[in-house]
Design an enzyme around this catalytic site. Structure first.
Site, PDB file in Angstrom:
ATOM      1  N   GLN A 119      67.234 -59.558  95.815  1.00  0.00           N
ATOM      2  CA  GLN A 119      66.134 -59.590  96.800  1.00  0.00           C
ATOM      3  C   GLN A 119      64.938 -59.653  96.218  1.00  0.00           C
ATOM      4  O   GLN A 119      63.588 -59.752  96.895  1.00  0.00           O
ATOM      5  CB  GLN A 119      66.158 -57.976  97.679  1.00  0.00           C
ATOM      6  CG  GLN A 119      67.393 -57.769  98.513  1.00  0.00           C
ATOM      7  CD  GLN A 119      67.046 -58.736  99.671  1.00  0.00           C
ATOM      8  OE1 GLN A 119      66.320 -59.516  99.839  1.00  0.00           O
ATOM      9  NE2 GLN A 119      68.286 -58.618 100.587  1.00  0.00           N
ATOM     10  N   LYS A 143      83.157 -61.125  93.352  1.00  0.00           N
ATOM     11  CA  LYS A 143      82.198 -60.478  94.283  1.00  0.00           C
ATOM     12  C   LYS A 143      83.216 -60.007  95.617  1.00  0.00           C
ATOM     13  O   LYS A 143      84.380 -60.477  95.607  1.00  0.00           O
ATOM     14  CB  LYS A 143      81.222 -61.464  94.952  1.00  0.00           C
ATOM     15  CG  LYS A 143      80.565 -60.851  95.991  1.00  0.00           C
ATOM     16  CD  LYS A 143      79.488 -62.134  96.288  1.00  0.00           C
ATOM     17  CE  LYS A 143      78.374 -61.480  97.232  1.00  0.00           C
ATOM     18  NZ  LYS A 143      77.469 -62.470  97.892  1.00  0.00           N
ATOM     19  N   PRO A 149      65.780 -53.359 106.564  1.00  0.00           N
ATOM     20  CA  PRO A 149      66.888 -53.400 107.987  1.00  0.00           C
ATOM     21  C   PRO A 149      68.156 -54.210 107.444  1.00  0.00           C
ATOM     22  O   PRO A 149      67.802 -55.296 107.074  1.00  0.00           O
ATOM     23  CB  PRO A 149      65.866 -54.067 108.871  1.00  0.00           C
ATOM     24  CG  PRO A 149      64.805 -55.058 107.946  1.00  0.00           C
ATOM     25  CD  PRO A 149      64.596 -54.093 106.867  1.00  0.00           C
ATOM     26  N   LYS A 181      86.222 -59.475 102.059  1.00  0.00           N
ATOM     27  CA  LYS A 181      87.401 -58.848 102.745  1.00  0.00           C
ATOM     28  C   LYS A 181      88.617 -59.581 102.649  1.00  0.00           C
ATOM     29  O   LYS A 181      89.698 -59.016 102.940  1.00  0.00           O
ATOM     30  CB  LYS A 181      86.827 -58.985 104.365  1.00  0.00           C
ATOM     31  CG  LYS A 181      85.597 -57.912 104.538  1.00  0.00           C
ATOM     32  CD  LYS A 181      85.172 -58.098 105.925  1.00  0.00           C
ATOM     33  CE  LYS A 181      84.102 -56.966 106.179  1.00  0.00           C
ATOM     34  NZ  LYS A 181      83.503 -57.285 107.566  1.00  0.00           N
ATOM     35  N   TRP A 186      63.286 -63.907 107.494  1.00  0.00           N
ATOM     36  CA  TRP A 186      62.627 -63.475 106.321  1.00  0.00           C
ATOM     37  C   TRP A 186      61.260 -63.283 106.380  1.00  0.00           C
ATOM     38  O   TRP A 186      60.652 -62.234 105.998  1.00  0.00           O
ATOM     39  CB  TRP A 186      62.930 -64.480 105.103  1.00  0.00           C
ATOM     40  CG  TRP A 186      64.287 -64.527 104.666  1.00  0.00           C
ATOM     41  CD1 TRP A 186      65.291 -65.453 104.649  1.00  0.00           C
ATOM     42  CD2 TRP A 186      65.010 -63.547 104.085  1.00  0.00           C
ATOM     43  NE1 TRP A 186      66.338 -65.089 103.948  1.00  0.00           N
ATOM     44  CE2 TRP A 186      66.344 -63.875 103.529  1.00  0.00           C
ATOM     45  CE3 TRP A 186      64.595 -62.156 103.499  1.00  0.00           C
ATOM     46  CZ2 TRP A 186      67.162 -62.980 103.051  1.00  0.00           C
ATOM     47  CZ3 TRP A 186      65.679 -61.290 102.772  1.00  0.00           C
ATOM     48  CH2 TRP A 186      67.153 -61.729 102.575  1.00  0.00           C
ATOM     49  N   ASP A 234      67.844 -55.534 111.563  1.00  0.00           N
ATOM     50  CA  ASP A 234      67.446 -56.841 111.438  1.00  0.00           C
ATOM     51  C   ASP A 234      68.403 -57.764 112.510  1.00  0.00           C
ATOM     52  O   ASP A 234      69.358 -57.824 112.268  1.00  0.00           O
ATOM     53  CB  ASP A 234      67.586 -57.254 109.895  1.00  0.00           C
ATOM     54  CG  ASP A 234      66.548 -58.443 109.605  1.00  0.00           C
ATOM     55  OD1 ASP A 234      66.254 -59.055 110.482  1.00  0.00           O
ATOM     56  OD2 ASP A 234      66.563 -58.746 108.690  1.00  0.00           O
ATOM     57  N   TRP A 262      63.828 -60.356 100.206  1.00  0.00           N
ATOM     58  CA  TRP A 262      62.987 -59.289 100.845  1.00  0.00           C
ATOM     59  C   TRP A 262      61.778 -58.914 100.132  1.00  0.00           C
ATOM     60  O   TRP A 262      60.451 -58.691 100.509  1.00  0.00           O
ATOM     61  CB  TRP A 262      63.780 -57.735 101.313  1.00  0.00           C
ATOM     62  CG  TRP A 262      62.960 -57.048 102.136  1.00  0.00           C
ATOM     63  CD1 TRP A 262      62.409 -57.328 103.409  1.00  0.00           C
ATOM     64  CD2 TRP A 262      63.016 -55.642 102.111  1.00  0.00           C
ATOM     65  NE1 TRP A 262      61.796 -56.137 103.865  1.00  0.00           N
ATOM     66  CE2 TRP A 262      62.237 -55.234 103.035  1.00  0.00           C
ATOM     67  CE3 TRP A 262      63.610 -54.543 101.187  1.00  0.00           C
ATOM     68  CZ2 TRP A 262      61.825 -53.679 103.369  1.00  0.00           C
ATOM     69  CZ3 TRP A 262      63.147 -53.408 101.286  1.00  0.00           C
ATOM     70  CH2 TRP A 262      62.370 -52.749 102.210  1.00  0.00           C
TER      71      TRP A 262
END
Length: 980
Positions: A619, A656, A69, A659, A583, A108, A623
């Site tokens: 992750q 990375k 999610p 914006k 988490w 999430d 996750w």
């Protein structure tokens, strides 16, 4: 039969039957994609692809996919785009293999990201302001903010042509989901794997909550370079053989000196006592590691290269120093029991500092282990906002990181005061403390992954899952998981499991599933109740529970059953105020999304673990890690059978994506210009699915269109054109057949079977990037089809692309060539449009182009190399050559042979070397610097034009005004062809 047989843009004829339009030669892929999306929606294609496949007995025919999610309170980015394509490709493939694949989208919705967004919208910054506003009002704002971008998400995911069920989605804020989460916690508590502790954790003073250790290892940019002040301070020893000497401690966190409780030494380290009058102006003895003495030569001798060994008056081992007492650098806790003595610690080294390490206990993970072992109770004079509190009155209300400079100033003042009586503000610095050195220390320092503020390490109360207890079992179950790439199993993920630490799962925040623990508010009558279902809560509290969020769940109270006092005087059971870390909720996703164990219990038993998950490499500490912990602790099974862990998507500048930097192409612009399939190919064929990182550039996306999509479209365009023109315009309906005995047909079918087997095997192993390589290597030119029974390539190197092979296959399928492959070979030379060479004739409108003189223009395949290859093909079939003998070089032989190709290659390389040498050489002429013209631009005399004093001029360019002109284009061409 008319091609294409299926279209999304059919127009009805007079009879009402749709007539497929002709395939356009120049497609607009974004427009085609939009039509396909509209057709899927009208037709209900995706739901039908799921419902038309049986589940099988106990779900044996189902492929279980877990959709991690995302947070819904932010717009999607390229990372979501990349993962979304993988989440679409694998389920589609499994659907094509006949499996039923349900794909539920998830949201999430809890945790710090949602709270920070709500705080930003409300214009508040602290938890005190949240309490003033009211927890109910704040959580209502959080609920609204998490669904702010759901429409954008749906539009974005649909436009990328990903099939997923939005209508039957799950949300972590659903009551059913939250009930499964509290059930999981109660199961852990009953198994002895969940406990409350007081430990040092990374703490975000800006967000006023602790973090888990794994959150500091998810992204590389969590650790950022930072300059901090480092100080070397002398603390006066008060007993033992070296009483009066100054034990030199080194720290990069001067603010923690306020809470100093002990000094740690290495048991096997050799220490020395050095006597010097340089630091203070009077003779003093200083204790430090012998290996670090030379590093303090300037402070102890006055000369950076001075000999410190000459000042040594004693040597002592670390073991002999244990138990020695000293005066702490500050006097806030002078009467603290068991404190202010030298103790041993295994992690003390001599790579930097002095070999003696100051510890404040509450502000370092290893430090607290030592103070707990020594029976020293830690002190925490720091509030939840990271500011000093009583009794550190000199810096009370000051952010601890900002207090460094004031602490150093007070240390300086105390040193001067004790040395020569110079007045100054010394704060609570104890008499006799000496500041030996102040320096700047550059190091990688952890920052909050949400607000990007520097963290501090601080002892806080938290609920933990004892992952260290189940570490070995987690390692065993990891071996049952298929990792892509494979090295992650025993590498990044396996190593992380080996060094796992107990997982902090509680946060002292507001928006999240509640820790279902109720405690007595009177320590004299202790009691702890842990609840794992709504029914248990309703039974004990006598109310219907319809919301587990704060503040409603906090209002559930009852008298303490263990309190024997009469009614009205008994203590009250109240819930602890913490909520779960988000988490923990995302790790509960496999069972919580189906409301296990309260519903779908039997279904879950047959569908767990899941068959496939995918997320980025970070992750493995997020996750993937939390899924694995809960699966091991609750079910003693891995949570997933296969995991694809891809690399990180970077911006066009290699950094990375950001914006603010705008360092990546706008997704919508790419979709509208090149199409979602172009982006799909660019991402799926890149090394990022093998664990590497990927820089997203517009050129890379366009190359996918040019190299893959357009050639495929051209093949379809050509096939539909000729198939519809066959049999006098009646059309030709292609049918699958393997009946041909012709050696070339058998070979093509064999190569196709090899391709299918390779592609199937790679997709079965979830090797998507390798499958793309297989597709890319699929012979798109007939010259790449090599058969061991034939001498050399089957067809010439310059015999067209996919279309050449399709021409051959179309004609073979017709079975009407009187001379078999020879006519097909003539067709591949471009002779299909010549009735005298091809008995089938040419489709209307495909007359061969001619010069103005009437002479036909040459076409691909008419060259000597192609003719020679066709002659070899005829020879292999026992037929005479159709072309005159090939030209022969006096020394090299047949120019079409390998030796001839080597000759041409040597000539080309010599020319390239000449060009490089010429560009490196410069000559003077007419006051300007000229480059030697490359060989292909030299004049007939053989002398470079540049040496004649003027740039080389190509007559063809001069005619067009592109050499020597005054315009921008003219200057560019002039510089390119000779002028430096």
């Amino acid at each position: 039969m008319t091609y294409p047989k299926v279209t999304t843009d059919a127009t009805p004829t007079g009879s009402g039957h749709p007539t497929p339009p002709a395939v356009p030669a120049s497609p607009r892929f974004p427009e085609i994609e939009e039509r396909v999306l509209r057709y899927w929606e009208q037709d209900g294609t995706f739901p039908a692809s799921v419902e038309h496949r049986e589940t099988g007995e106990d779900g044996s025919n189902e492929f279980v996919f877990y959709d991690g999610p995302p947070f819904a309170n932010g717009l999607p980015h390229y990372g979501h785009l990349l993962t979304g394509y993988v989440k679409d490709i694998v389920p589609r493939y499994e659907t094509m293999r006949g499996h039923r694949v349900e794909r539920r989208f998830g949201w999430d919705t809890h945790g710090l990201p949602a709270e920070l967004e709500a705080m930003s919208q409300l214009g508040i910054k602290t938890t005190d302001e949240i309490r003033e506003l009211g927890i109910a009002a704040f959580n209502d704002k959080c609920r609204d903010s998490v669904f702010e971008y759901t429409d954008e998400w749906r539009d974005y995911v649909t436009r990328q042509a990903r099939w997923v069920d939005f209508d039957n989605d799950y949300k972590t804020l659903d009551l059913t989901y939250m009930e499964s989460v509290i059930w999981a916690f109660k199961e852990l508590y009953d198994k002895g794997l969940a406990y409350e502790g007081f430990r040092v954790l990374p703490y975000c003073w800006n967000d006023q909550t602790p973090l888990s250790n794994h959150e500091l290892r998810m992204d590389e940019d969590v650790y950022q370079n930072r300059q901090d002040p480092a100080v070397t301070v002398g603390c006066r020893l008060t007993d033992g053989p070296y009483a009066g000497a100054l034990a030199l401690i080194w720290t990069t966190t001067p603010w923690t000196l306020t809470c100093n409780l002990a000094i740690m030494v290495g048991a096997d380290i050799e220490y020395v006592v050095v006597e010097s009058a340089v630091p203070t102006g009077r003779p003093e003895r200083y204790l430090l590691a012998e290996a670090r003495a030379a590093a303090y030569a300037k402070e102890l001798t006055g000369d950076p290269k001075g000999d410190v060994t000459a000042l040594i008056v004693a040597r002592v081992s670390g073991t002999d120093l244990v138990g020695t007492h000293y005066t702490p650098p500050m006097g806030y806790y002078l009467e603290h029991p068991n404190a202010f003595r030298l103790v041993t610690a295994e992690f003390v080294t001599t790579t930097d500092g002095t070999g003696l390490v100051h510890t404040a206990g509450a502000f370092g993970e290893d430090d607290k282990v030592v103070t707990d072992r020594e029976g020293i109770q830690v002190v925490v004079p720091v509030g939840i906002d990271g500011r000093f509190t009583y009794p550190v009155t000199d810096y009370e209300g000051l952010l601890v990181l900002d207090a460094n400079s004031e602490v150093i100033d007070h240390l300086k003042a105390r040193t001067r005061l004790d040395a020569d009586g110079a007045p100054g503000e010394v704060g609570s610095i104890t008499e006799g403390t000496v500041l030996l050195r102040r320096e700047t220390y550059d190091h990688a320092y952890p920052h909050c992954w949400r607000c990007r503020q520097p963290l501090i390490y601080m002892a806080v109360g938290s609920w933990f899952v004892s992952t260290t207890t189940i570490r070995d079992r987690m390692l065993e179950l990891n071996q049952e998981i298929t990792w892509v790439p494979e090295h992650i199993k025993d590498g990044q993920f396996g190593k992380w499991l080996e060094n796992t630490r107990d997982w902090s799962i509680s946060r002292n925040r507001f928006w999240g599933s509640p820790i279902p623990v109720w405690k007595s508010d009177d320590p004299a009558y202790p009691r702890v109740d842990v609840y794992g279902s709504l029914a248990e809560l309703e039974a004990d509290f006598g109310v219907s529970v319809t919301d587990l969020h704060r503040p409603f769940v906090d209002e559930l109270t009852r008298p303490n059953p263990d309190d024997p006092r009469p009614e009205g005087e008994r203590s009250t059971m109240r819930r602890v105020t913490d909520v779960f870390d988000c988490w923990f909720e995302s790790g509960s996703m496999p069972f919580a999304q189906v409301h296990y164990p309260f519903e779908n219990r039997e279904w879950f038993e047959h569908h767990y673990p899941g068959d496939f998950i995918v997320e980025y490499i970070g992750q493995t500490r997020g996750w993937f890690y939390t899924l694995h912990i809960l699966a091991t602790a609750l079910f003693d099974r891995p949570a997933f059978a296969t995991c694809v862990s891809h690399g990180i998507v970077l911006g066009s500048d290699g950094q990375k994506m950001s914006k603010s930097l705008r360092n990546y192409p706008d997704v919508r612009e790419v979709f509208d210009r090149d199409g979602a399939d172009a982006m799909r190919w660019f991402l799926m064929s890149s090394p990022i699915l093998r664990g590497g990182n990927l820089i997203v550039t517009e050129q890379g996306i366009r190359d996918g269109v040019r190299q893959v999509m357009i050639p495929l479209w051209n093949a379809w365009y050509f096939f539909s054109l000729y198939a519809n023109a066959a049999q006098g315009g009646q059309g030709y309906a292609a049918q699958w057949s393997v009946a041909s005995e012709d050696v070339l047909d058998r070979y093509l079918l064999a190569k196709l079977r090899e391709f299918v087997e390779a592609m199937t095997g790679q997709l079965d192993r979830f090797e998507i990037a390798s499958a793309c390589d297989t597709m890319r290597r699929l012979p798109r030119r007939p010259h790449q089809l090599v058969h061991p029974a034939l001498p050399g390539p089957v067809l010439g190197r310059r015999v067209g692309s996919v279309t050449g092979g399709l021409r051959h296959l179309v004609h073979r399928a017709r079975g009407r060539h009187p001379d078999g492959c020879a006519a097909a070979a003539a067709d591949d030379r471009g002779d299909l449009a010549r009735p005298d060479r091809c008995p089938l004739g040419a489709p209307a409108g495909l007359a061969r182009p001619v010069h103005a003189s009437g002479r036909p223009r040459p076409r691909r395949g008419d060259g000597p190399r192609a003719r020679g290859v066709l002659d070899r093909l005829r020879a292999a079939q026992g037929r005479p050559a159709a072309h005159p003998a090939a030209p022969v070089h006096p020394h090299r032989g047949d120019l079409r042979s390998g030796a001839g190709r080597a000759l041409r290659r040597d000539r080309r390389r010599r020319g390239q070397r000449q060009v490089r040498r010429a560009r490196r050489r410069r000559v003077r002429g007419r006051g300007r610097v000229w480059r030697l013209a490359p060989p292909h631009r030299q004049r007939p005399s053989g002398r470079p034009a540049a040496r004649q004093g003027r740039p080389d001029r190509d007559p063809r360019l001069e005619e067009r005004g592109l050499v020597g002109g005054r315009g921008r284009l003219g200057r560019r061409r002039r510089d390119r062809f000779g002028r430096g």
